[in-house]
Motif scaffolding. Sequence first.
Motif, short mmCIF file in Angstrom:
data_model
loop_
_atom_site.label_atom_id
_atom_site.label_comp_id
_atom_site.label_asym_id
_atom_site.label_seq_id
_atom_site.Cartn_x
_atom_site.Cartn_y
_atom_site.Cartn_z
N SER A 139 50.61 60.64 36.57
CA SER A 139 49.84 59.40 36.94
C SER A 139 48.66 59.42 35.88
N LEU A 140 48.00 58.37 35.72
CA LEU A 140 47.02 58.16 34.95
C LEU A 140 45.76 58.84 35.08
N SER A 141 45.75 58.82 36.42
CA SER A 141 44.47 59.72 37.04
C SER A 141 44.43 61.14 36.68
N ALA A 142 45.66 61.55 36.36
CA ALA A 142 45.96 63.15 35.81
C ALA A 142 45.60 63.15 34.44
N ARG A 143 45.37 62.05 33.65
CA ARG A 143 45.34 62.25 32.21
C ARG A 143 44.22 61.32 31.67
N LEU A 144 42.99 61.37 32.14
CA LEU A 144 41.82 60.47 31.97
C LEU A 144 41.53 60.37 30.46
N GLU A 145 42.00 61.58 29.85
CA GLU A 145 41.71 61.64 28.38
C GLU A 145 42.41 60.74 27.47
N ASP A 146 43.65 60.28 28.11
CA ASP A 146 44.45 59.31 27.34
C ASP A 146 43.95 57.91 27.30
N ILE A 147 43.20 57.49 28.25
CA ILE A 147 42.81 56.16 28.43
C ILE A 147 42.00 55.50 27.22
#
Length: 531
Positions: free
Chosen positions: A365-373
Amino acid sequence: MMNSGWLESVTDLIGIKTKSELVNKFAEMVSSQLRLSECLVLTPNSDGRRLIPHRQGDVCSWAVNDLNHPFSHVLQNARAMSLSADELLYWQSDRHFANLVAHVGLFDHVCIEPLPLNSQKIQFILMMIGDQKIIQRAIESREVSQFFDVFAKQWNLLDEMEQEQRDIKVLSESLSDIQRHTEKKVLADELSSVLIGKSRAMNSLREQIVSAAESHLSVMVQGETGTGKELVAQAIHQLSDRSDKPMVAINCAAIPENLLESELFGYSKGAFSGADADRQGLIAQADGGTLFLDEIGDMPLTLQAKLLRVLETKRFRPIGGKEEHSSDFRLVSATHVNLLAQVRDKQFRQDLYYRLFQYPLTLPSLSARLEDIELLSEHFVKAFNQRHGTDIRGLHYRALECIKQYSFPGNVRELKHLIEFGCAQCRHELEVSEGSLANRISCLTFELESIVQPQERDIAQFRAHGNPYQNYQSEFSSITDLKQAVSEYEEQIIRDRLMQFAGNRGKAAESLGLPKRTLAYKCLKLEIKPI
């Protein structure tokens, strides 16, 4: 000098190229020269714990530390043993040895010699059954001693050659592994332009996609809505050896059961009312390529059984058809639901579940990879500029910090829409400002809390006090047909969105997070005519 027999034998030994052939030839020569009834060569195995006989058909072996057989004594003391028929009676406790010497004649001896002769470092145990005097004379002769030394040296030479070949093979395999790893790394890096992100989760996912593409297994892509399951399916197809053939995709949740079957299997002319001609289904179209079944968890049970048969036999029959057709396709499926829970609830076939999960991939999920935002946001800004001819540089750092505080239940798709919204707010600004996103995020957060918090509150109250809504009346209390009510609500939303975009189904579908084709099906199902 050796006599002619032993000299000739030495010449034969030197020309041998493998250890197994060498030891067999050696035993044959010794047996012939000494007129033995039995000749056996034993060597320690790779870990040095057991003695292995070099004779075809022998499956027994002896532990080097087991003193119940004479081989162990010879090995540990580096001294020969000569046993008469009477003395063999004391060595019957080891069954394998007893069987080995069971046919020793009354006047024969079992002579066991450590090789090389007169050495403390034992490489071989030589067992000979025959006349003791002949054997003893030969052992004491210089010719036989030299012959034994030649055998040992030739064995060591072949052993070194085999070890070199093993080293070369290991090195070659290591180089091949490095090359394969490098190739996979290159392919995974190339995927970063489509599956964006430098987080550990995304790096791992891209590597798994490359491995999945190289296999011929059915792939199940799991992940929350908006994580990019279709992008992953496309990547698997493009990296596979089927990339020159079509990838055919269908959303199982967006099509009614009767239409889904005809879409997949096709139909023959006259199969049903309106079937004016044969129509090829998606399974046939995917022949040689990839079939992508999105939201397969919503496939009806009856259709699941038919799909399972196709996967197992690669054959299918169009609706109304009399003949079976074949299709060699690779299946990639996707779902956002817990299929295992559906299997437990008898809503999904267990046999199909295991057939689909040959190579599972789970999308973070996006919340599990916030560094990619930040990378994702830059990508979406660039895409917006290309579509609209704008020149927005990116997000202000405060805007970036702002969006990182949001949980993004809609994952990457929701982030994309949010960035596009922010870009659309830009007039003369060069960057997307915090202000252009903050209000929208506040609204999204409020909408999310308005859905989640009442549910959590109601559940807690129900657990504490029982049902508090026994006499409660709401605007939904009059609903007696949930399916009809949901259908009417869905129709109202679609009509409203089509009005908003002046009948443009493409823009309406995009704003609702649906494929255009899915929206078209829904309009057909709900009898919504074009505006």
